[in-house]
Design an enzyme around this catalytic site. Structure first.
Site: not given
Length: 317
Positions: A124, A159, A209, A224, A232, A272, A280, A282
């Site tokens: 993050k 978050k 993604r 997504r 979310r 993301d 993000e 990842n």
């Protein structure tokens, strides 16, 4: 090649969508030898990093998808590639594994993603390196500063820094309803640092993604899309995945980040992106291989094994 996969228990895999399974299938189809171990089976003995590993064969007998051979304590340096595919949480056991894997590298092991890069890379907080691509963001444990951020931006996301799969993400609208309670709960009354961001309305079109493999973007993302009243889009939170070509902005973000991340030893990265904003980066065990492949026909696992083969060959030289 002899490839060791460090994963969660194989019995937990959902093979119809698991990206690690896609990697295994592609590698086996090319004649590579597969081996398996759990994170808990890594060890250091007599100054050698080793693991209790078992040969892995992929089968389809209508009941099981794998067959394991006899376990043997094996130095990691004897494999051509070691793939760290253990899912988060990124806890102290995970950190310990990166230390062991880093020692293994010094003994000749080739580990992907590079353990130091995984350990040093907050999924993050990493977005702070790319301020040109992010929405207004605050990282703090100070409740007063969070309230001031909300007063300025009116609609925010709160978050934790160590969540996954959409866990612990809250939206606070202009009325500020429950902001104090949310901050107290997520921060454990100020003991934990939080990330606060201005809400991005484009989440309705999906949390995209974008996969980077060997320093290059996959040409499709998986958007997504949140369902119902959810904010979310994570698949683990019930989001629906829709594969789509990268937009011009997606490609700008991906092509800007990809070379530097690959230079750090990150063979596989999952960005993301919501709307035009990076949220993000990842690096632990990015997913979405199969969803993209099934909807577009693009062989993501093939691109990954190509990159792995090239990386191992380059290291041997």
């Amino acid at each position: 090649m002899r490839i060791l996969f460090i994963t969660d228990p194989l019995e937990t895999f959902k093979t119809y969508k698991d990206s690690t399974y896609a990697m295994m299938t592609e590698a086996a189809a090319r004649g590579h030898e597969l081996y398996f171990c759990l994170q808990s089976q890594l060890s250091l003995s007599a100054n050698v990093v080793e693991a209790v590993v078992r040969p892995l064969d992929l089968v389809d007998d209508g009941k099981d998808w794998f067959r394991l051979g006899e376990a043997a304590l094996t130095p990691l340096a004897t494999f051509d590639a070691v793939l760290m595919r253990k899912d988060p949480p990124f806890d102290m056991e995970y950190v310990t594994s990166t230390w062991l894997l880093e020692l293994a590298e010094k003994q000749g092991a080739r580990v992907f993603n590079k353990p130091q890069a995984i350990r040093d890379h907050s999924e993050k907080l990493a977005i702070g390196q790319f301020p040109q691509f992010i929405t207004p963001t605050l990282v703090t444990r100070d409740a007063g500063r969070i309230r001031a951020f909300h007063a300025e931006h009116h609609d925010i996301i709160v978050k934790p820094l160590d969540g996954m799969g959409g866990m612990g993400i809250f939206r606070v609208g202009p009325d500020g309803m429950n902001l104090g309670s949310i901050v107290e709960t997520l921060s454990d009354n100020g003991a934990r640092t939080l990330m606060i961001q201005r809400y991005i309305p484009a989440i309705k079109d999906g949390d995209k993604r974008i996969l980077l493999i060997g320093g290059k973007p996959v040409p499709y993302s998986l958007a997504r899309i949140p369902q119902g009243s959810e904010i979310r889009g994570n698949l683990a939170a019930g989001g629906i995945g829709r594969a789509q070509e990268l937009s011009a902005r997606d490609r700008e973000i991906a092509e800007t980040l990809a070379p530097g991340l690959w230079k750090q030893g990150l063979l596989l990265v999952g960005l993301d992106v919501i709307g035009d904003y990076l949220t993000e980066v990842n690096v632990t065990s990015p997913t979405c291989f199969q969803e993209i492949a099934q909807q577009t026909g693009f062989n993501v696992a093939g691109m990954f094994i190509d990159a792995l083969e090239q990386a191992v060959a380059a290291d041997r030289r």
